[in-house]
Write a protein that holds these residues in place. Sequence first.
Motif, short mmCIF file in Angstrom:
data_model
loop_
_atom_site.label_atom_id
_atom_site.label_comp_id
_atom_site.label_asym_id
_atom_site.label_seq_id
_atom_site.Cartn_x
_atom_site.Cartn_y
_atom_site.Cartn_z
N ASP A 100 -31.53 13.35 -59.47
CA ASP A 100 -30.89 12.04 -59.60
C ASP A 100 -29.97 11.85 -58.41
O ASP A 100 -28.89 12.43 -58.34
N LYS A 101 -30.39 11.04 -57.44
CA LYS A 101 -29.66 10.89 -56.18
C LYS A 101 -28.23 10.40 -56.38
O LYS A 101 -27.28 10.99 -55.86
N ARG A 102 -28.10 9.33 -57.12
CA ARG A 102 -26.78 8.72 -57.28
C ARG A 102 -25.82 9.66 -58.03
O ARG A 102 -24.67 9.85 -57.64
N LYS A 103 -26.32 10.26 -59.11
CA LYS A 103 -25.47 11.14 -59.90
C LYS A 103 -25.12 12.40 -59.12
O LYS A 103 -24.01 12.94 -59.27
N ALA A 104 -26.03 12.88 -58.29
CA ALA A 104 -25.73 14.06 -57.47
C ALA A 104 -24.56 13.78 -56.53
O ALA A 104 -23.65 14.61 -56.37
N ILE A 105 -24.54 12.60 -55.93
CA ILE A 105 -23.46 12.26 -55.01
C ILE A 105 -22.14 12.05 -55.76
O ILE A 105 -21.09 12.55 -55.35
N THR A 106 -22.19 11.35 -56.88
CA THR A 106 -20.94 11.09 -57.61
C THR A 106 -20.39 12.35 -58.29
O THR A 106 -19.24 12.36 -58.72
N SER A 107 -21.20 13.39 -58.36
CA SER A 107 -20.76 14.67 -58.95
C SER A 107 -20.36 15.68 -57.88
O SER A 107 -20.16 16.85 -58.18
N VAL A 115 -13.09 14.44 -51.56
CA VAL A 115 -13.06 13.23 -52.38
C VAL A 115 -14.41 13.09 -53.07
O VAL A 115 -15.47 13.26 -52.44
N LEU A 116 -14.39 12.75 -54.34
CA LEU A 116 -15.65 12.59 -55.08
C LEU A 116 -16.53 11.50 -54.47
O LEU A 116 -16.04 10.50 -53.96
N GLY A 117 -17.83 11.72 -54.57
CA GLY A 117 -18.80 10.93 -53.84
C GLY A 117 -18.94 9.47 -54.19
O GLY A 117 -19.61 8.73 -53.47
N GLY A 118 -18.32 9.02 -55.27
CA GLY A 118 -18.34 7.59 -55.54
C GLY A 118 -17.79 6.79 -54.38
O GLY A 118 -18.27 5.69 -54.06
N HIS A 119 -16.78 7.36 -53.71
CA HIS A 119 -16.20 6.70 -52.54
C HIS A 119 -17.15 6.75 -51.35
O HIS A 119 -17.18 5.82 -50.53
N LEU A 120 -17.91 7.83 -51.23
CA LEU A 120 -18.90 7.91 -50.16
C LEU A 120 -19.98 6.86 -50.36
O LEU A 120 -20.41 6.20 -49.41
N LEU A 121 -20.42 6.68 -51.59
CA LEU A 121 -21.42 5.65 -51.87
C LEU A 121 -20.91 4.26 -51.47
O LEU A 121 -21.65 3.46 -50.89
N LYS A 122 -19.65 3.98 -51.77
CA LYS A 122 -19.09 2.66 -51.45
C LYS A 122 -19.09 2.39 -49.95
O LYS A 122 -19.23 1.24 -49.52
N LEU A 123 -18.92 3.46 -49.16
CA LEU A 123 -18.93 3.29 -47.71
C LEU A 123 -20.30 2.86 -47.19
O LEU A 123 -20.41 2.26 -46.12
N LYS A 130 -28.55 6.66 -47.62
CA LYS A 130 -27.73 6.39 -46.44
C LYS A 130 -26.44 7.21 -46.47
O LYS A 130 -25.99 7.72 -45.44
N ALA A 131 -25.85 7.32 -47.65
CA ALA A 131 -24.61 8.09 -47.78
C ALA A 131 -24.83 9.55 -47.43
O ALA A 131 -24.06 10.16 -46.68
N LYS A 132 -25.89 10.11 -47.96
CA LYS A 132 -26.20 11.52 -47.69
C LYS A 132 -26.51 11.73 -46.21
O LYS A 132 -25.99 12.68 -45.60
N THR A 133 -27.31 10.87 -45.63
CA THR A 133 -27.68 11.01 -44.22
C THR A 133 -26.46 10.90 -43.31
O THR A 133 -26.31 11.67 -42.35
N ALA A 134 -25.58 9.97 -43.63
CA ALA A 134 -24.39 9.77 -42.81
C ALA A 134 -23.48 11.00 -42.88
O ALA A 134 -22.99 11.47 -41.85
N PHE A 135 -23.28 11.52 -44.07
CA PHE A 135 -22.35 12.65 -44.20
C PHE A 135 -22.90 13.89 -43.53
O PHE A 135 -22.22 14.53 -42.72
N PHE A 136 -24.13 14.26 -43.83
CA PHE A 136 -24.67 15.50 -43.29
C PHE A 136 -25.12 15.36 -41.84
O PHE A 136 -25.37 16.36 -41.17
N GLY A 137 -25.19 14.13 -41.36
CA GLY A 137 -25.58 13.90 -39.98
C GLY A 137 -24.42 13.90 -39.00
O GLY A 137 -24.62 13.88 -37.78
N GLN A 138 -23.19 13.97 -39.52
CA GLN A 138 -22.03 13.94 -38.64
C GLN A 138 -21.81 15.30 -37.97
O GLN A 138 -22.24 16.33 -38.49
N ALA A 139 -21.15 15.28 -36.85
CA ALA A 139 -20.79 16.52 -36.15
C ALA A 139 -19.65 17.19 -36.89
O ALA A 139 -18.86 16.53 -37.57
N SER A 140 -19.54 18.50 -36.75
CA SER A 140 -18.51 19.25 -37.48
C SER A 140 -17.10 18.80 -37.10
O SER A 140 -16.18 18.90 -37.90
#
Length: 207
Positions: A100-107, A115-123, A130-140
């Motif tokens: 479950d993509k959405r629930k995985a991020i919010t958990s 910060v819990l992923g509900g805020h990442l989804l809102k971004l 898109k949220a997952k790609t953006a987060f894991f695609g960023q440089a360290s």
Amino acid sequence: GPDSSKVRTSFPNICNYVVDYTDTAFSAGIPKEIMAAFVAVESSGNNLAVRFEPHKFNGNQNATSGDSKTTMPYTPNGSGFSSVASETNRAAFERAFLIDKRKAITSTSFGSVQVLGGHLLKLYKNDPDKAKTAFFGQASGDQEISKQLVINWFKDRPAAVAAAKSGNFAELARLYNGSRYAENAYDVNIKNASDEAKKCNSGATSA
């Protein structure tokens, strides 16, 4: 009182966090020392930090097993969450994302201040891919997502801003870490880190 084994007194590089997160603290409306304390306590400055919470995903702090197609392995540690790395790391998140993509991020907690992923989804317009790609695609070294997440968290919680400004660490910890914050010495650790950050000079690089 808190478990003494969970009390921290050493916060390497906290002066770096004071410098790096001063503008973030201003945007969030809290003292820069407390913002630096959150970075130190939550991730030691790791912008790519991820913590999956299987009990949140499963919707139950007590259930430890279930249908493997809809639930994730969860071993309660007695404080309301799992301490098993294989149940809380990125690999666990990736497995949950397939269910479950959405629930995985919010958990899951993301970034240097966790910060819990509900805020990442809102971004990312509530698009989990898109949220997952953006987060894991960023440089360290890229702090932007982490900073925006914590700014948004505090903007949504004026009571937490007030607690930070007044130095009410117990209330701040309760709002940020949950009702069992004292068991994990969360309020003590945030205060200790904040006190250490106050010792930093503007040009310092480590505490």
